[in-house]
Design a protein around this motif. Structure first.
Motif, PDB file in Angstrom:
ATOM      1  N   SER A  10      16.072   7.226  13.067  1.00  0.00           N
ATOM      2  CA  SER A  10      16.143   5.777  12.887  1.00  0.00           C
ATOM      3  C   SER A  10      15.096   5.096  13.761  1.00  0.00           C
ATOM      4  N   PHE A  11      14.727   3.886  13.367  1.00  0.00           N
ATOM      5  CA  PHE A  11      13.822   3.070  14.169  1.00  0.00           C
ATOM      6  C   PHE A  11      14.551   1.809  14.584  1.00  0.00           C
ATOM      7  N   ASP A  12      14.649   1.566  15.866  1.00  0.00           N
ATOM      8  CA  ASP A  12      15.315   0.366  16.396  1.00  0.00           C
ATOM      9  C   ASP A  12      16.675   0.152  15.730  1.00  0.00           C
ATOM     10  N   ASP A  15      18.533   3.029  10.224  1.00  0.00           N
ATOM     11  CA  ASP A  15      18.439   4.418   9.769  1.00  0.00           C
ATOM     12  C   ASP A  15      17.367   4.557   8.699  1.00  0.00           C
ATOM     13  N   VAL A  16      16.461   5.493   8.924  1.00  0.00           N
ATOM     14  CA  VAL A  16      15.425   5.743   7.912  1.00  0.00           C
ATOM     15  C   VAL A  16      15.702   7.069   7.208  1.00  0.00           C
ATOM     16  N   LEU A  17      16.186   8.049   7.957  1.00  0.00           N
ATOM     17  CA  LEU A  17      16.600   9.310   7.342  1.00  0.00           C
ATOM     18  C   LEU A  17      18.049   9.577   7.738  1.00  0.00           C
ATOM     19  N   GLY A  34       9.930  10.381  -3.964  1.00  0.00           N
ATOM     20  CA  GLY A  34      10.752   9.209  -3.710  1.00  0.00           C
ATOM     21  C   GLY A  34       9.894   7.962  -3.766  1.00  0.00           C
ATOM     22  N   GLN A  35      10.593   6.821  -3.877  1.00  0.00           N
ATOM     23  CA  GLN A  35       9.873   5.558  -3.949  1.00  0.00           C
ATOM     24  C   GLN A  35       9.135   5.271  -2.658  1.00  0.00           C
ATOM     25  N   SER A  36       8.245   4.296  -2.733  1.00  0.00           N
ATOM     26  CA  SER A  36       7.581   3.827  -1.531  1.00  0.00           C
ATOM     27  C   SER A  36       8.635   3.298  -0.550  1.00  0.00           C
ATOM     28  N   GLY A  37       8.547   3.713   0.692  1.00  0.00           N
ATOM     29  CA  GLY A  37       9.496   3.242   1.684  1.00  0.00           C
ATOM     30  C   GLY A  37      10.771   4.057   1.763  1.00  0.00           C
ATOM     31  N   SER A  38      10.846   5.143   0.983  1.00  0.00           N
ATOM     32  CA  SER A  38      12.079   5.927   0.981  1.00  0.00           C
ATOM     33  C   SER A  38      12.183   6.841   2.202  1.00  0.00           C
ATOM     34  N   GLY A  39      11.076   7.034   2.902  1.00  0.00           N
ATOM     35  CA  GLY A  39      11.131   7.838   4.116  1.00  0.00           C
ATOM     36  C   GLY A  39      10.415   9.179   4.030  1.00  0.00           C
ATOM     37  N   LYS A  40       9.574   9.335   3.031  1.00  0.00           N
ATOM     38  CA  LYS A  40       8.866  10.616   2.868  1.00  0.00           C
ATOM     39  C   LYS A  40       7.945  10.898   4.041  1.00  0.00           C
ATOM     40  N   THR A  41       7.135   9.896   4.383  1.00  0.00           N
ATOM     41  CA  THR A  41       6.185  10.102   5.475  1.00  0.00           C
ATOM     42  C   THR A  41       6.920  10.361   6.782  1.00  0.00           C
ATOM     43  N   VAL A  42       7.988   9.614   7.000  1.00  0.00           N
ATOM     44  CA  VAL A  42       8.762   9.814   8.227  1.00  0.00           C
ATOM     45  C   VAL A  42       9.310  11.238   8.272  1.00  0.00           C
ATOM     46  N   LEU A  43       9.786  11.737   7.138  1.00  0.00           N
ATOM     47  CA  LEU A  43      10.322  13.100   7.098  1.00  0.00           C
ATOM     48  C   LEU A  43       9.239  14.118   7.453  1.00  0.00           C
ATOM     49  N   PHE A  84      -3.744  14.312   5.753  1.00  0.00           N
ATOM     50  CA  PHE A  84      -3.180  12.971   5.910  1.00  0.00           C
ATOM     51  C   PHE A  84      -3.494  12.083   4.721  1.00  0.00           C
ATOM     52  N   GLN A  85      -2.654  11.032   4.605  1.00  0.00           N
ATOM     53  CA  GLN A  85      -2.827  10.089   3.516  1.00  0.00           C
ATOM     54  C   GLN A  85      -4.260   9.543   3.503  1.00  0.00           C
ATOM     55  N   SER A  86      -4.827   9.351   4.694  1.00  0.00           N
ATOM     56  CA  SER A  86      -6.170   8.771   4.761  1.00  0.00           C
ATOM     57  C   SER A  86      -7.236   9.820   5.099  1.00  0.00           C
ATOM     58  N   ASP A 162       0.373  14.633   2.974  1.00  0.00           N
ATOM     59  CA  ASP A 162       0.995  13.333   2.765  1.00  0.00           C
ATOM     60  C   ASP A 162       0.229  12.591   1.681  1.00  0.00           C
ATOM     61  N   GLU A 163       0.850  12.470   0.538  1.00  0.00           N
ATOM     62  CA  GLU A 163       0.245  11.809  -0.612  1.00  0.00           C
ATOM     63  C   GLU A 163      -1.201  12.234  -0.812  1.00  0.00           C
ATOM     64  N   PRO A 164      -1.407  13.486  -1.197  1.00  0.00           N
ATOM     65  CA  PRO A 164      -2.781  13.992  -1.302  1.00  0.00           C
ATOM     66  C   PRO A 164      -3.599  13.261  -2.363  1.00  0.00           C
ATOM     67  N   THR A 195       4.815  12.939  -2.412  1.00  0.00           N
ATOM     68  CA  THR A 195       4.129  12.267  -3.515  1.00  0.00           C
ATOM     69  C   THR A 195       5.065  11.347  -4.264  1.00  0.00           C
ATOM     70  N   HIS A 196       4.499  10.341  -4.962  1.00  0.00           N
ATOM     71  CA  HIS A 196       5.313   9.648  -5.942  1.00  0.00           C
ATOM     72  C   HIS A 196       4.618   9.675  -7.297  1.00  0.00           C
ATOM     73  N   ASP A 197       3.721  10.644  -7.424  1.00  0.00           N
ATOM     74  CA  ASP A 197       2.941  10.769  -8.646  1.00  0.00           C
ATOM     75  C   ASP A 197       3.646  11.746  -9.595  1.00  0.00           C
TER      76      ASP A 197
HETATM   77  N1  LIG Z   1       6.927   3.658  13.255  1.00  0.00           N
HETATM   78  C1  LIG Z   1       7.861   3.009  12.551  1.00  0.00           C
HETATM   79  N2  LIG Z   1       8.601   2.040  13.128  1.00  0.00           N
HETATM   80  C2  LIG Z   1       9.563   1.396  12.440  1.00  0.00           C
HETATM   81  N3  LIG Z   1       9.860   1.632  11.155  1.00  0.00           N
HETATM   82  C3  LIG Z   1       9.159   2.578  10.519  1.00  0.00           C
HETATM   83  C4  LIG Z   1       8.131   3.314  11.174  1.00  0.00           C
HETATM   84  N4  LIG Z   1       7.613   4.195  10.306  1.00  0.00           N
HETATM   85  C5  LIG Z   1       8.280   4.013   9.159  1.00  0.00           C
HETATM   86  N5  LIG Z   1       9.212   3.050   9.267  1.00  0.00           N
HETATM   87  C6  LIG Z   1      10.129   2.611   8.217  1.00  0.00           C
HETATM   88  O1  LIG Z   1      10.668   3.746   7.595  1.00  0.00           O
HETATM   89  C7  LIG Z   1      10.804   3.543   6.213  1.00  0.00           C
HETATM   90  C8  LIG Z   1      10.217   4.703   5.459  1.00  0.00           C
HETATM   91  O2  LIG Z   1       8.819   4.706   5.616  1.00  0.00           O
HETATM   92  P1  LIG Z   1       7.876   5.846   5.066  1.00  0.00           P
HETATM   93  O3  LIG Z   1       6.528   5.556   5.581  1.00  0.00           O
HETATM   94  O4  LIG Z   1       8.470   7.150   5.373  1.00  0.00           O
HETATM   95  O5  LIG Z   1       7.911   5.607   3.506  1.00  0.00           O
HETATM   96  P2  LIG Z   1       7.235   6.491   2.386  1.00  0.00           P
HETATM   97  O6  LIG Z   1       8.344   7.071   1.594  1.00  0.00           O
HETATM   98  O7  LIG Z   1       6.270   7.407   2.969  1.00  0.00           O
HETATM   99  O8  LIG Z   1       6.512   5.385   1.512  1.00  0.00           O
HETATM  100  P3  LIG Z   1       5.071   5.424   0.831  1.00  0.00           P
HETATM  101  O9  LIG Z   1       5.265   6.131  -0.454  1.00  0.00           O
HETATM  102  O10 LIG Z   1       4.767   3.982   0.623  1.00  0.00           O
HETATM  103  O11 LIG Z   1       4.136   6.087   1.747  1.00  0.00           O
HETATM  104  C9  LIG Z   1      10.149   2.224   5.893  1.00  0.00           C
HETATM  105  O12 LIG Z   1      11.161   1.281   5.634  1.00  0.00           O
HETATM  106  C10 LIG Z   1       9.404   1.859   7.131  1.00  0.00           C
HETATM  107  O13 LIG Z   1       9.467   0.480   7.357  1.00  0.00           O
END
Ligand SMILES: Nc1ncnc2c1ncn2[C@@H]1O[C@H](COP(=O)(O)OP(=O)(O)OP(=O)(O)O)[C@@H](O)[C@H]1O
Ligand SMILES: [Mg+2]
Lengths: 264, 247
Positions: A10-12, A15-17, A34-43, A84-86, A162-164, A195-197
């Motif tokens: 979680s962040f602050d 819960d993100v995952l 998963g959709q954008s913002g679903s937490g893939k990158t965080v995972l 990385f994504q970039s 991450d999103e190649p 990916t979300h492709d």
């Molecule tokens: N460093 C951070 N601090 C606070 N919140 C974060 C941080 N990193 C990610 N989040 C939150 O975690 C959630 C998931 O983000 P994440 O980047 O994992 O999405 P994603 O699935 O990779 O989306 P995308 O497909 O757009 O890349 C988002 O709601 C984001 O706001």
């Protein structure tokens, strides 16, 4: 094999995952969708240790990543490659220097051998011609390929992407997907791709983990994804009209096939 | 206040990581040479230019302002030398360099952070803080004292130039003043101070760049903050060091 169990992040206080359980297999392209913002990158960041999860277990071939000391972690990291994504190429270095960098840092081979290995990796991604260019002088797709070459330079056991193919046209995306898929099978790498492709999902989805709002909702392969009953997954897949059509056709075929079978 | 303390804590823990034992000396050394070039050698021009002009201007100013029948003319040379050695070539020069080098370091590291290049280093198992920052600190601590010496010489040449080309006074009189009651320790003071200033510029700017969180706007902000805080710290350190070394 990488095994995640009961992972929380979680962040602050948000819960993100939540309670992620998943397995990622050797020699297969494992997709996290998963959709954008679903937490893939965080995972993925939790998997590679760029973020610390609050709770959970993270096993790399039965080695617990979260309980390792610094030195063990470092050793494990030399077995990881990440895309990385970039692209994240070092802009002060040429393409060849970028690919050679991990070798310079970690291998004890001579300069000639390192250069040969780097050229081999560049050749694998078809970029030997661009070896003395700087990252700013090549296209986004080429940068991604250089990043792949850099990620495989040290023969990684685990490859994270991450999103190649974000920001790439469909054809280039296909090239990148096939490259990653090919490398994974050639070297038996445990590859994890965010990916979300949907094209990637259908093309290289050998093991798919679907995440929705930080919760794992479904897992399976590209073969059974259309038959999935999970509503959120269905919403995700059929957000595009094309796939709605594909599904309708398949359902019709299945229905008529079923009818034919009954008649026969 | 609490926030400032937290920043100090983060700065200290970053420095702790920076001064870890290097993994591969060869790679660090390569990076060190690159930074010597980029941060040091590329600053020689501006240091010479500014010092030359300031040296000349100080001489002219002093000459105009202390001109009186009771004051021997060589005093101009004496005062010019003391200003150059004690403050201008060390503290003021470092303030100027903080602007040039500090913003350079902070924006470079900040860009590396937001484009995930630092993450890429970390994934490879490299201590990115040490690999990126230690060579910068080393390079600046080598180069800035050298630049201080350059600045002193350029300043003196500037002072002479004001005699030769503008003819404000005979060069021989200036020379007598420049050599009058020369204290070698003052050169060392400038040298010692510049070591500290170099560390401040390199470490503070690196801290701001390395800890950027966000995008290009944050990188810009980090680079401004780096220059402002290094300058303030240089002024403060100058006060303390002058008191310690001269008092
Ligand atoms: N460093 C951070 N601090 C606070 N919140 C974060 C941080 N990193 C990610 N989040 C939150 O975690 C959630 C998931 O983000 P994440 O980047 O994992 O999405 P994603 O699935 O990779 O989306 P995308 O497909 O757009 O890349 C988002 O709601 C984001 O706001
Ligand atoms: Mg993402």
């Amino acid at each position: 094999m990488i095994e995640v169990s009961h992972l929380y992040k979680s962040f602050d206080g948000v819960d993100v995952l939540t309670d992620i359980n998943a397995k990622f297999y050797d020699g297969k392209t494992n997709l996290i969708i998963g959709q954008s913002g679903s937490g893939k990158t965080v995972l993925v960041k939790c998997l590679v240790g760029l973020l610390m999860p609050e709770r959970g277990e993270l096993m790399y071939d039965n080695r617990d990543f979260l309980k390792m000391d610094k030195r063990e972690k470092k050793r494990l990291r030399t077995e990881m490659g990440m895309l990385f994504q970039s692209a994240a190429l070092f802009d002060s270095m040429t393409v060849l220097e970028n690919v050679m960098f991990p070798l310079d840092m970690f291998s004890d081979k001579t300069y000639r051998e390192r250069a040969r290995r780097a050229m081999f990796c560049l050749d694998r991604v078809n970029l030997t011609a661009a070896k003395s260019k700087y990252p700013s002088e090549i296209s986004g797709g080429m940068q991604k390929r250089v990043a792949i070459a850099r990620a495989i330079a040290l023969n990684p056991k685990y490859l994270f992407c991450d999103e190649p193919n974000s920001g790439l046209d469909p054809k280039t995306s296909l090239v990148i997907d096939e490259l990653i898929h090919g490398i994974t099978h050639e070297y038996g790498i445990t590859t994890i791709i965010n990916t979300h492709d949907m094209n990637s999902v259908m093309g290289i989805g050998e093991n798919i983990v679907f995440i929705h709002k930080g919760v794992k909702e479904w897992e399976g392969t590209s073969k059974d994804i259309f038959a999935a009953q999970n509503e959120k997954l269905v919403d995700f897949i059929f957000a595009s009209d094309l796939f709605k059509k594909v599904r309708d056709v398949e359902m019709r075929e299945a229905a008529s096939g079923g009818a034919a079978a009954r008649r026969g | 206040m609490l926030k400032a303390l937290a920043s100090v804590g983060r700065y200290v823990s970053l420095m702790w990581r920076v001064f870890a034992r290097p993994e591969r000396y060869g790679m660090y050394f390569k990076q060190y040479l690159k930074e010597l070039q980029q941060l040091g050698v590329n600053s020689i021009g501006i240091v010479l230019l500014i010092s030359l002009f300031i040296g000349a201007v100080i001489t002219i100013q002093i000459k105009l302002n202390i001109e009186s029948p009771w004051m021997p003319k060589w005093t101009v040379g004496y005062v010019t030398r003391e200003i150059l050695l004690l403050e201008f070539s060390s503290a003021i020069m470092c303030l100027i360099l903080a602007g040039k080098i500090g913003s350079n370091i902070a924006s470079e590291l900040g860009t590396m952070r937001v484009t995930q290049q630092i993450d890429a280093l970390e994934i490879m198992g490299i201590n990115s803080a040490s690999y990126l920052i230690l060579p910068k600190i080393g390079a600046l601590m080598t180069m800035i004292p050298v630049l201080v010496i350059f600045s002193i010489f350029a300043g003196i040449i500037g002072a002479f130039a004001s005699c030769w080309f503008i003819g404000i006074m005979p060069a021989t009189v200036l020379e007598y003043g420049l050599q009058y009651m020369f204290v070698e320790w003052y050169v060392w003071c400038g040298f010692i101070k510049s070591f500290f200033f170099a560390f401040i510029i390199a470490s503070v700017s690196s801290y701001f760049g390395y800890t950027v969180d966000g995008g290009s706007i944050e990188v810009g902000k980090a680079s401004t903050d780096a220059v402002v805080l290094s300058s303030v710290l240089i002024l403060f350190a100058d006060l303390v060091l002058t008191q310690l070394l001269m008092g």
